[in-house]
Design an enzyme around this catalytic site. Structure first.
Site, PDB file in Angstrom:
ATOM      1  NE  ARG A  83      -3.426   2.772   0.595  1.00  0.00           N
ATOM      2  CZ  ARG A  83      -4.506   3.013   1.369  1.00  0.00           C
ATOM      3  NH1 ARG A  83      -5.048   2.096   1.967  1.00  0.00           N
ATOM      4  NH2 ARG A  83      -5.116   4.306   1.234  1.00  0.00           N
ATOM      5  NE  ARG A  92      -7.496   3.025  -1.791  1.00  0.00           N
ATOM      6  CZ  ARG A  92      -7.923   4.114  -1.399  1.00  0.00           C
ATOM      7  NH1 ARG A  92      -8.489   3.699   0.026  1.00  0.00           N
ATOM      8  NH2 ARG A  92      -8.089   5.248  -1.614  1.00  0.00           N
ATOM      9  CG  ASP A  95      -8.504   1.310   2.272  1.00  0.00           C
ATOM     10  OD1 ASP A  95      -7.740   1.491   3.259  1.00  0.00           O
ATOM     11  OD2 ASP A  95      -9.889   1.769   1.913  1.00  0.00           O
ATOM     12  CG  ASP A  97     -10.737   2.322   5.954  1.00  0.00           C
ATOM     13  OD1 ASP A  97      -9.809   2.541   6.006  1.00  0.00           O
ATOM     14  OD2 ASP A  97     -11.697   2.281   4.864  1.00  0.00           O
TER      15      ASP A  97
END
Length: 158
Positions: A83, A92, A95, A97
């Site tokens: 990344r 990307r 990712d 989160d």
């Protein structure tokens, strides 16, 4: 033990394989275990439209890591998968989160819980609803109540 929901997304290389591999890496996080993983979902990019579609998913973790520690582990995993942080909403390799951590509501530099846009994004809500249909979003109510508002966002379960 705390419950944490993590969103996964990628659109570079072979994103489906990347997410499957990332599920495996999440299973090896210290002081944590994966309880559930959603199906994979294909979604159109948000914001910067001139890029490949994303593959998204959500994982439910049980962990004793504090929210900031868990986030640090997730950022380290992203880095292992190549990344590079550049253009906002850009392509990307991976990712990750941190969406929710128990009923925690935090607003710290680099970490806001619940994730500030999770209730607006079908690519998060649909996989969340798959693995936790009765989930309540802290400060926002039942997850199911937010699904109609994102029904027009193109999300396809693979």
């Amino acid at each position: 033990m705390s419950l944490a929901y993590v969103a996964l997304g990628a659109n570079l290389g072979d994103p489906a394989s990347t997410l499957r591999a990332a599920f495996g890496v999440l299973a090896n996080l210290p002081a944590s275990r994966v309880l559930r993983c959603s199906s994979l979902y294909r979604t159109a990019p948000v914001g910067l439209a001139s890029q490949p579609d994303f593959i998204n998913a959500v994982a439910l973790l049980e962990t004793t890591l504090a929210p900031a520690q868990l986030l640090a582990e997730l950022l380290a995993i992203e880095a292992r998968f190549g990344r590079r942080r550049g253009e906002k909403n850009g392509p990307r390799s991976l990712d990750l989160d941190l969406l929710l951590y128990d009923d925690c509501q935090l607003d710290l530099p680099g970490l806001i819980l619940p994730h500030p846009r999770l209730h607006l994004r079908a690519f998060v809500l649909r996989p969340l609803a798959e693995i936790a249909p009765d989930l309540r979003l802290p400060g926002r109510g039942r997850l199911a109540a937010w699904l109609p508002a994102v029904a027009n966002q193109g999300v396809v379960r693979l």
